[in-house]
Design a protein around this motif. Structure first.
Motif, PDB file in Angstrom:
ATOM      1  N   THR A 183       0.692  -1.208  -0.158  1.00  7.87           N
ATOM      2  CA  THR A 183       0.065  -0.181  -0.094  1.00  7.87           C
ATOM      3  C   THR A 183       0.837   1.362   0.062  1.00  7.87           C
ATOM      4  OG1 THR A 183      -1.773  -1.348   1.294  1.00  7.87           O
ATOM      5  CG2 THR A 183      -1.779   1.228   1.330  1.00  7.87           C
ATOM      6  N   ALA A 184       1.831   1.195   0.923  1.00  8.25           N
ATOM      7  CA  ALA A 184       2.676   2.484   0.815  1.00  8.25           C
ATOM      8  C   ALA A 184       3.350   2.516  -0.439  1.00  8.25           C
ATOM      9  CB  ALA A 184       3.840   2.324   2.211  1.00  8.25           C
ATOM     10  N   ALA A 185       3.969   1.392  -1.200  1.00  7.07           N
ATOM     11  CA  ALA A 185       4.604   1.429  -2.033  1.00  7.07           C
ATOM     12  C   ALA A 185       3.926   2.078  -3.356  1.00  7.07           C
ATOM     13  CB  ALA A 185       5.389   0.063  -2.591  1.00  7.07           C
ATOM     14  N   LEU A 186       2.665   1.550  -3.466  1.00  2.00           N
ATOM     15  CA  LEU A 186       1.965   1.881  -4.365  1.00  2.00           C
ATOM     16  C   LEU A 186       1.552   3.510  -4.263  1.00  2.00           C
ATOM     17  CD1 LEU A 186      -0.807  -0.787  -4.796  1.00  2.00           C
ATOM     18  CD2 LEU A 186       0.530   0.368  -6.446  1.00  2.00           C
ATOM     19  N   ARG A 187       1.277   4.168  -2.958  1.00  2.00           N
ATOM     20  CA  ARG A 187       1.055   5.448  -2.831  1.00  2.00           C
ATOM     21  C   ARG A 187       2.136   6.252  -3.404  1.00  2.00           C
ATOM     22  NH1 ARG A 187      -1.418   4.343   2.576  1.00  2.00           N
ATOM     23  NH2 ARG A 187      -3.692   4.467   2.183  1.00  2.00           N
ATOM     24  N   SER A 188       3.491   5.890  -3.102  1.00  2.00           N
ATOM     25  CA  SER A 188       4.549   6.300  -3.414  1.00  2.00           C
ATOM     26  C   SER A 188       4.662   6.488  -5.053  1.00  2.00           C
ATOM     27  CB  SER A 188       5.939   5.553  -2.865  1.00  2.00           C
ATOM     28  OG  SER A 188       7.013   6.162  -3.406  1.00  2.00           O
ATOM     29  N   TRP A 189       4.489   5.327  -5.689  1.00  2.00           N
ATOM     30  CA  TRP A 189       4.504   5.230  -7.006  1.00  2.00           C
ATOM     31  C   TRP A 189       3.589   6.131  -7.873  1.00  2.00           C
ATOM     32  CZ3 TRP A 189       1.156   4.340 -11.208  1.00  2.00           C
ATOM     33  CH2 TRP A 189       1.815   3.968 -12.416  1.00  2.00           C
TER      34      TRP A 189
END
Length: 245
Positions: free
Chosen positions: A159-165
């Motif tokens: 979830t954090a990685a997708l928000r960053s992406w």
């Protein structure tokens, strides 16, 4: 004209800006500038207009600096917009300068004092030059982050990685960077797709439907990829909330 008197609750001594580290990335500088807006616009009745003119002028000087030769760059001397020389803006300008000087590092303060860049437009211009948002370095960082996802082991991490992406994607669009081909971006999202499919069969089914409807397999254009990444974020967020993985 309206008198330059104090505005709302953030006015005067209580107003503070977030600190801006000297090592802030271009993206972090952009975030800092965005966060400064509400405080700066609340300094007085004239502050919203003052901040708009100040930031617009500083950005214009920065765009000029990017296109200039080294000799031309040292000849750029940022000045306040003509309108801001009116006495109605004087106190707002002083407060704004004070807050920006407090927010930057001691070394940055010293540079600004030495160069006598103590008006709001000049300070912002120097910060633009230092952090160079939209420059080649930032574009390189953005493209690397869009084409490579970190290795994650849980729904919360994905979830954090997708928000960053998505943050990097939005920033790339904002500064006019040329985005990689949709197929390359889709490939970068494959690890999270596989993770979600493995963890939740219903999520896998919903994502398959979304892929089909948005045609991201056949025609992964940037608009549909952005929408599909939102679907991925929603599924990962749901798994994270329910404590799966």
């Amino acid at each position: 004209a309206w008198p330059d008197v104090s505005g709302g609750g953030m006015s005067g001594a209580k107003a503070e800006l977030p600190d801006l580290p000297a090592t802030a990335s271009p993206l972090e500088f952009g975030d800092w500038l965005h966060l400064c807006g509400p405080t700066m616009k609340d300094l007085s009745n004239q502050a919203a207009r003052w901040w708009f003119l100040t930031t617009t002028q500083a950005k214009c000087y920065y765009e000029e600096w990017k296109e200039a030769t080294p000799l031309q760059r040292v000849q750029i001397h940022p000045r306040l917009p003509e309108e801001l020389h009116a006495s109605t803006y004087a106190r707002t300008e002083q407060r704004g300068v004070h807050l920006m000087l407090k927010a930057v590092s001691a070394n940055q303060q010293q540079e600004l004092v030495v160069d006598r860049d103590l008006n709001s437009t000049a300070i912002l211009f120097r910060l633009y030059v230092r952090h160079q948002p939209g420059g080649p370095a930032e574009k390189g960082i953005l493209l690397r982050n869009l084409t490579t996802m970190p290795s994650c082991k849980s729904a919360m991490e994905w979830t954090a990685a997708l928000r960053s992406w998505r943050r990097h994607y939005g920033r790339a669009r904002e500064i006019g960077a040329i985005l990689p081909d949709g197929c390359i971006l889709m490939k970068a999202l494959e690890p999270v797709i596989q993770f979600l499919a493995k963890e939740d069969s219903q999520a896998s089914f919903r994502l398959s439907q979304s892929r089909s409807q948005l045609q991201v397999n056949e025609k992964p254009d940037h608009v549909h990829l952005w929408q599909f990444s939102q679907c991925l974020l929603a599924e990962a967020g749901t798994l994270s909330l329910f404590g799966i993985s």
